[in-house]
Design a protein around this motif. Sequence first.
Motif, PDB file in Angstrom:
ATOM      1  N   ASN A  50       0.859  -1.196   0.000  1.00  0.00           N
ATOM      2  CA  ASN A  50       0.000   0.000   0.000  1.00  0.00           C
ATOM      3  C   ASN A  50       0.891   1.242   0.000  1.00  0.00           C
ATOM      4  N   HIS A  51       0.386   2.300  -0.625  1.00  0.00           N
ATOM      5  CA  HIS A  51       1.243   3.489  -0.702  1.00  0.00           C
ATOM      6  C   HIS A  51       0.531   4.789  -0.377  1.00  0.00           C
ATOM      7  N   ASN A  52      -0.706   4.718   0.067  1.00  0.00           N
ATOM      8  CA  ASN A  52      -1.363   6.007   0.366  1.00  0.00           C
ATOM      9  C   ASN A  52      -1.676   6.159   1.854  1.00  0.00           C
ATOM     10  N   TYR A  53      -1.621   7.403   2.286  1.00  0.00           N
ATOM     11  CA  TYR A  53      -1.775   7.691   3.715  1.00  0.00           C
ATOM     12  C   TYR A  53      -3.201   7.443   4.216  1.00  0.00           C
ATOM     13  N   THR A  54      -4.188   7.504   3.330  1.00  0.00           N
ATOM     14  CA  THR A  54      -5.569   7.211   3.749  1.00  0.00           C
ATOM     15  C   THR A  54      -5.623   5.783   4.281  1.00  0.00           C
ATOM     16  N   ASN A  55      -4.998   4.873   3.523  1.00  0.00           N
ATOM     17  CA  ASN A  55      -4.938   3.475   3.952  1.00  0.00           C
ATOM     18  C   ASN A  55      -4.071   3.327   5.207  1.00  0.00           C
ATOM     19  N   TYR A  56      -2.923   4.002   5.233  1.00  0.00           N
ATOM     20  CA  TYR A  56      -2.029   3.901   6.397  1.00  0.00           C
ATOM     21  C   TYR A  56      -2.756   4.301   7.677  1.00  0.00           C
ATOM     22  N   ARG A  57      -3.502   5.404   7.605  1.00  0.00           N
ATOM     23  CA  ARG A  57      -4.207   5.874   8.795  1.00  0.00           C
ATOM     24  C   ARG A  57      -5.270   4.879   9.244  1.00  0.00           C
ATOM     25  N   GLU A  58      -5.859   4.173   8.287  1.00  0.00           N
ATOM     26  CA  GLU A  58      -6.888   3.188   8.636  1.00  0.00           C
ATOM     27  C   GLU A  58      -6.314   1.978   9.350  1.00  0.00           C
ATOM     28  N   ILE A  59      -5.130   1.524   8.921  1.00  0.00           N
ATOM     29  CA  ILE A  59      -4.654   0.247   9.487  1.00  0.00           C
ATOM     30  C   ILE A  59      -3.521   0.370  10.509  1.00  0.00           C
ATOM     31  N   SER A  60      -2.929   1.570  10.638  1.00  0.00           N
ATOM     32  CA  SER A  60      -1.817   1.737  11.583  1.00  0.00           C
ATOM     33  C   SER A  60      -2.306   1.821  13.032  1.00  0.00           C
ATOM     34  N   GLN A  61      -1.594   1.143  13.936  1.00  0.00           N
ATOM     35  CA  GLN A  61      -1.899   1.300  15.361  1.00  0.00           C
ATOM     36  C   GLN A  61      -1.269   2.588  15.886  1.00  0.00           C
ATOM     37  N   ILE A  62      -0.118   2.976  15.314  1.00  0.00           N
ATOM     38  CA  ILE A  62       0.519   4.241  15.683  1.00  0.00           C
ATOM     39  C   ILE A  62      -0.335   5.361  15.089  1.00  0.00           C
ATOM     40  N   VAL A  63      -0.669   6.349  15.914  1.00  0.00           N
ATOM     41  CA  VAL A  63      -1.516   7.438  15.415  1.00  0.00           C
ATOM     42  C   VAL A  63      -0.673   8.682  15.126  1.00  0.00           C
ATOM     43  N   GLU A  64      -1.224   9.568  14.314  1.00  0.00           N
ATOM     44  CA  GLU A  64      -0.513  10.793  13.972  1.00  0.00           C
ATOM     45  C   GLU A  64      -0.356  11.668  15.214  1.00  0.00           C
ATOM     46  N   SER A  65       0.836  12.210  15.411  1.00  0.00           N
ATOM     47  CA  SER A  65       1.106  13.085  16.551  1.00  0.00           C
ATOM     48  C   SER A  65       0.596  14.485  16.274  1.00  0.00           C
ATOM     49  N   VAL A  66       0.087  15.094  17.320  1.00  0.00           N
ATOM     50  CA  VAL A  66      -0.354  16.486  17.186  1.00  0.00           C
ATOM     51  C   VAL A  66       0.614  17.380  17.954  1.00  0.00           C
ATOM     52  N   GLU A  67       0.902  17.005  19.200  1.00  0.00           N
ATOM     53  CA  GLU A  67       1.831  17.781  20.031  1.00  0.00           C
ATOM     54  C   GLU A  67       3.256  17.370  19.692  1.00  0.00           C
ATOM     55  N   VAL A  68       4.043  18.287  19.145  1.00  0.00           N
ATOM     56  CA  VAL A  68       5.375  17.886  18.703  1.00  0.00           C
ATOM     57  C   VAL A  68       6.496  18.802  19.192  1.00  0.00           C
ATOM     58  N   SER A  69       6.201  19.805  19.993  1.00  0.00           N
ATOM     59  CA  SER A  69       7.265  20.751  20.343  1.00  0.00           C
ATOM     60  C   SER A  69       8.037  20.382  21.618  1.00  0.00           C
ATOM     61  N   ASP A  70       7.483  19.477  22.418  1.00  0.00           N
ATOM     62  CA  ASP A  70       8.123  19.070  23.671  1.00  0.00           C
ATOM     63  C   ASP A  70       8.995  17.825  23.426  1.00  0.00           C
ATOM     64  N   GLY A  71      10.308  17.963  23.653  1.00  0.00           N
ATOM     65  CA  GLY A  71      11.252  16.883  23.373  1.00  0.00           C
ATOM     66  C   GLY A  71      10.975  15.608  24.161  1.00  0.00           C
ATOM     67  N   VAL A  72      10.609  15.766  25.437  1.00  0.00           N
ATOM     68  CA  VAL A  72      10.343  14.585  26.276  1.00  0.00           C
ATOM     69  C   VAL A  72       9.111  13.848  25.763  1.00  0.00           C
ATOM     70  N   LYS A  73       8.083  14.611  25.419  1.00  0.00           N
ATOM     71  CA  LYS A  73       6.855  14.010  24.857  1.00  0.00           C
ATOM     72  C   LYS A  73       7.174  13.279  23.550  1.00  0.00           C
ATOM     73  N   ALA A  74       8.008  13.900  22.745  1.00  0.00           N
ATOM     74  CA  ALA A  74       8.387  13.282  21.463  1.00  0.00           C
ATOM     75  C   ALA A  74       9.089  11.946  21.712  1.00  0.00           C
ATOM     76  N   VAL A  75      10.021  11.921  22.664  1.00  0.00           N
ATOM     77  CA  VAL A  75      10.749  10.676  22.961  1.00  0.00           C
ATOM     78  C   VAL A  75       9.794   9.628  23.546  1.00  0.00           C
ATOM     79  N   GLU A  76       8.851  10.049  24.384  1.00  0.00           N
ATOM     80  CA  GLU A  76       7.858   9.093  24.918  1.00  0.00           C
ATOM     81  C   GLU A  76       7.038   8.488  23.777  1.00  0.00           C
ATOM     82  N   ASN A  77       6.647   9.336  22.825  1.00  0.00           N
ATOM     83  CA  ASN A  77       5.884   8.819  21.664  1.00  0.00           C
ATOM     84  C   ASN A  77       6.727   7.852  20.833  1.00  0.00           C
TER      85      ASN A  77
END
Length: 158
Positions: A80-107
């Motif tokens: 598969n090569h499209n993000y619509t499909n990726y978002r449907e089947i991925s357990q990892i979800v898209e990150s919204v909060e990305v400016s905090d380094g510790v949060k990023a490492v936890e994710n």
Amino acid sequence: MNNKNAIGLDNEKSKHLSAKLNELLANYSIFYQNTRGYHWNIKGEKFFELHVKFEELYNDLILKIDEVAERILTLGHTPNHNYTNYREISQIVESVEVSDGVKAVENILESFKTTIVLQRDILNLSSEADDEGTNALMSDYIREQEKSVWMYSAFLDK
Ligand SMILES: [Fe+2]
């Protein structure tokens, strides 16, 4: 030999394996784009350290994305090569909060846990299918990512 694919593996098992590899591809693709976001948007005193570390990680993920996709093709199926499909089947979800380094490492640590567990499932399937090529790939990924978990955890002092 009708029930075997071009590389001599059972057709049904290869199909099942390819579906799981597409699931891994989806997870890697979301993980990759999340990591780009962390690389761009983190702020704070660890900026220079983490900015470089996240670049190293997304460069590694892009290599794995290509290897997984090409393994699916080798097994006789379509990545598969499209993000619509990726978002449907991925357990990892898209990150919204990305400016905090510790949060990023936890994710990142959560994302590694997801990919490691999925890769162990795939390894069980590929062993059962006598698919040494996929076995080798999964073993390498698991070993590398387990080590990364140790290092990112050490960064968090955990
Ligand atoms: Fe950059």
